[in-house]
Design a protein around this motif. Structure first.
Motif, short mmCIF file in Angstrom:
data_model
loop_
_atom_site.label_atom_id
_atom_site.label_comp_id
_atom_site.label_asym_id
_atom_site.label_seq_id
_atom_site.Cartn_x
_atom_site.Cartn_y
_atom_site.Cartn_z
N LYS A 158 8.01 55.67 -44.70
CA LYS A 158 8.42 54.42 -45.34
C LYS A 158 9.49 53.71 -44.50
O LYS A 158 9.47 52.49 -44.36
CB LYS A 158 8.92 54.68 -46.76
N MET A 159 10.42 54.50 -43.96
CA MET A 159 11.44 53.91 -43.08
C MET A 159 10.79 53.27 -41.86
O MET A 159 11.14 52.15 -41.48
CB MET A 159 12.44 54.99 -42.62
N MET A 160 9.85 53.98 -41.27
CA MET A 160 9.18 53.46 -40.07
C MET A 160 8.38 52.20 -40.39
O MET A 160 8.31 51.29 -39.57
CB MET A 160 8.27 54.54 -39.47
N ALA A 161 7.80 52.15 -41.58
CA ALA A 161 7.01 50.98 -41.98
C ALA A 161 7.88 49.74 -42.15
O ALA A 161 7.37 48.63 -42.19
CB ALA A 161 6.25 51.27 -43.27
N ASP B 255 6.78 45.52 -38.48
CA ASP B 255 6.75 44.18 -39.06
C ASP B 255 6.05 43.20 -38.11
O ASP B 255 5.20 42.41 -38.53
CB ASP B 255 8.17 43.70 -39.38
N PHE B 256 6.38 43.28 -36.83
CA PHE B 256 5.75 42.40 -35.84
C PHE B 256 4.26 42.68 -35.76
O PHE B 256 3.45 41.76 -35.68
CB PHE B 256 6.42 42.58 -34.47
N PHE B 257 3.89 43.97 -35.79
CA PHE B 257 2.48 44.36 -35.76
C PHE B 257 1.73 43.74 -36.94
O PHE B 257 0.64 43.18 -36.78
CB PHE B 257 2.37 45.89 -35.79
N LYS B 258 2.29 43.84 -38.14
CA LYS B 258 1.64 43.31 -39.34
C LYS B 258 1.47 41.79 -39.23
O LYS B 258 0.42 41.25 -39.58
CB LYS B 258 2.42 43.68 -40.60
N GLN C 286 0.37 44.48 -27.53
CA GLN C 286 1.70 44.96 -27.19
C GLN C 286 2.37 45.56 -28.42
O GLN C 286 3.04 46.59 -28.33
CB GLN C 286 2.56 43.82 -26.61
N SER C 287 2.18 44.93 -29.58
CA SER C 287 2.78 45.46 -30.80
C SER C 287 2.17 46.82 -31.15
O SER C 287 2.87 47.71 -31.64
CB SER C 287 2.65 44.48 -31.97
N GLN C 288 0.87 47.00 -30.88
CA GLN C 288 0.23 48.31 -31.10
C GLN C 288 0.89 49.37 -30.22
O GLN C 288 1.15 50.49 -30.67
CB GLN C 288 -1.26 48.25 -30.77
N ILE C 289 1.14 49.02 -28.97
CA ILE C 289 1.79 49.95 -28.04
C ILE C 289 3.17 50.33 -28.55
O ILE C 289 3.55 51.51 -28.54
CB ILE C 289 1.87 49.33 -26.62
N GLU C 290 3.93 49.36 -29.02
CA GLU C 290 5.29 49.63 -29.49
C GLU C 290 5.31 50.51 -30.73
O GLU C 290 6.15 51.40 -30.86
CB GLU C 290 6.03 48.31 -29.71
N VAL C 291 4.38 50.28 -31.65
CA VAL C 291 4.31 51.13 -32.85
C VAL C 291 3.91 52.54 -32.45
O VAL C 291 4.48 53.52 -32.95
CB VAL C 291 3.32 50.54 -33.90
N ASN C 292 2.97 52.67 -31.52
CA ASN C 292 2.56 53.99 -31.05
C ASN C 292 3.71 54.71 -30.36
O ASN C 292 3.90 55.91 -30.55
CB ASN C 292 1.36 53.87 -30.10
N GLU C 293 4.50 53.99 -29.57
CA GLU C 293 5.67 54.59 -28.93
C GLU C 293 6.67 55.09 -29.96
O GLU C 293 7.27 56.15 -29.79
CB GLU C 293 6.34 53.59 -27.97
N LEU C 294 6.85 54.34 -31.04
CA LEU C 294 7.74 54.77 -32.12
C LEU C 294 7.23 56.07 -32.74
O LEU C 294 7.99 57.03 -32.94
CB LEU C 294 7.83 53.67 -33.18
N LEU C 295 5.93 56.14 -33.01
CA LEU C 295 5.34 57.36 -33.58
C LEU C 295 5.48 58.54 -32.63
O LEU C 295 5.82 59.66 -33.04
CB LEU C 295 3.86 57.13 -33.91
N GLN C 296 5.26 58.30 -31.33
CA GLN C 296 5.40 59.37 -30.33
C GLN C 296 6.84 59.85 -30.24
O GLN C 296 7.09 61.05 -30.11
CB GLN C 296 4.93 58.87 -28.95
N MET C 297 7.79 58.93 -30.32
CA MET C 297 9.20 59.30 -30.26
C MET C 297 9.57 60.20 -31.44
O MET C 297 10.24 61.22 -31.27
CB MET C 297 10.08 58.03 -30.26
N VAL C 298 9.09 59.85 -32.63
CA VAL C 298 9.37 60.66 -33.81
C VAL C 298 8.73 62.04 -33.66
O VAL C 298 9.38 63.07 -33.91
CB VAL C 298 8.87 59.96 -35.10
N SER C 299 7.50 62.09 -33.23
CA SER C 299 6.79 63.35 -33.05
C SER C 299 7.51 64.25 -32.05
O SER C 299 7.72 65.45 -32.29
CB SER C 299 5.36 63.07 -32.60
#
Length: 142
Positions: free
Chosen positions: A19-22, A28-31, A94-107
């Motif tokens: 929820k925090m990540m969302a 937000d930019f991706f959406k 680019q927004s897809q890449i940034e969201v994926n990077e966020l997910l990878q960082m958390v993982s």
């Protein structure tokens, strides 16, 4: 005394983190970008044309029409290229890449922290990534 957590406790914390990540700028930019793409008439026309050609390609492949299939594949590639040249699509990718990077960082953070906690709790050496109590553990949670 160390606390023991259940799988349910961890699942609930993961939901909280999700929820925090969302609610990050990246998501937000991706959406917003996705909404604009869904409303962009030319992008939707190109996507519809690609889908139509993909169905045609499947039929051509089924009937071994290799020359016609090559031609349809070239048309599909050209349409993909046209879509990719639209600035809005570039922003979306680019927004897809940034969201994926966020997910990878958390993982990666979770994985490293779990490994470090195991090593520390067993009296190990974080720099070497080994425990002193088990010759078999080599920091394998990463």
């Amino acid at each position: 005394m160390n606390a023991t957590y259940t799988r349910e406790d961890i699942r609930m914390k993961a939901k909280e983190l999700a929820k925090m990540m969302a609610e990050t700028e990246e998501v937000d930019f991706f959406k917003q970008a996705e909404k604009k793409i869904n409303e962009h008439l030319r992008v939707q026309e190109l996507i519809a044309e690609i889908k139509k050609l993909q169905k045609e390609a499947v039929n051509l492949q089924h009937y071994n029409k290799t020359e016609a299939l090559k031609e349809v594949d070239q048309k599909i590639d050209a349409l993909h290229q046209e879509i990719d040249e639209i600035p809005l699509v570039q922003e979306f990718k680019q927004s897809q890449i940034e969201v994926n990077e966020l997910l990878q960082m958390v993982s990666k953070t979770i994985s490293k922290t779990v490994t470090d906690e195991i090593i520390t709790s067993m009296g190990g050496d974080l720099l070497k990534g080994t425990t002193t109590k088990s010759p078999y553990f080599d920091g394998g949670c990463q």
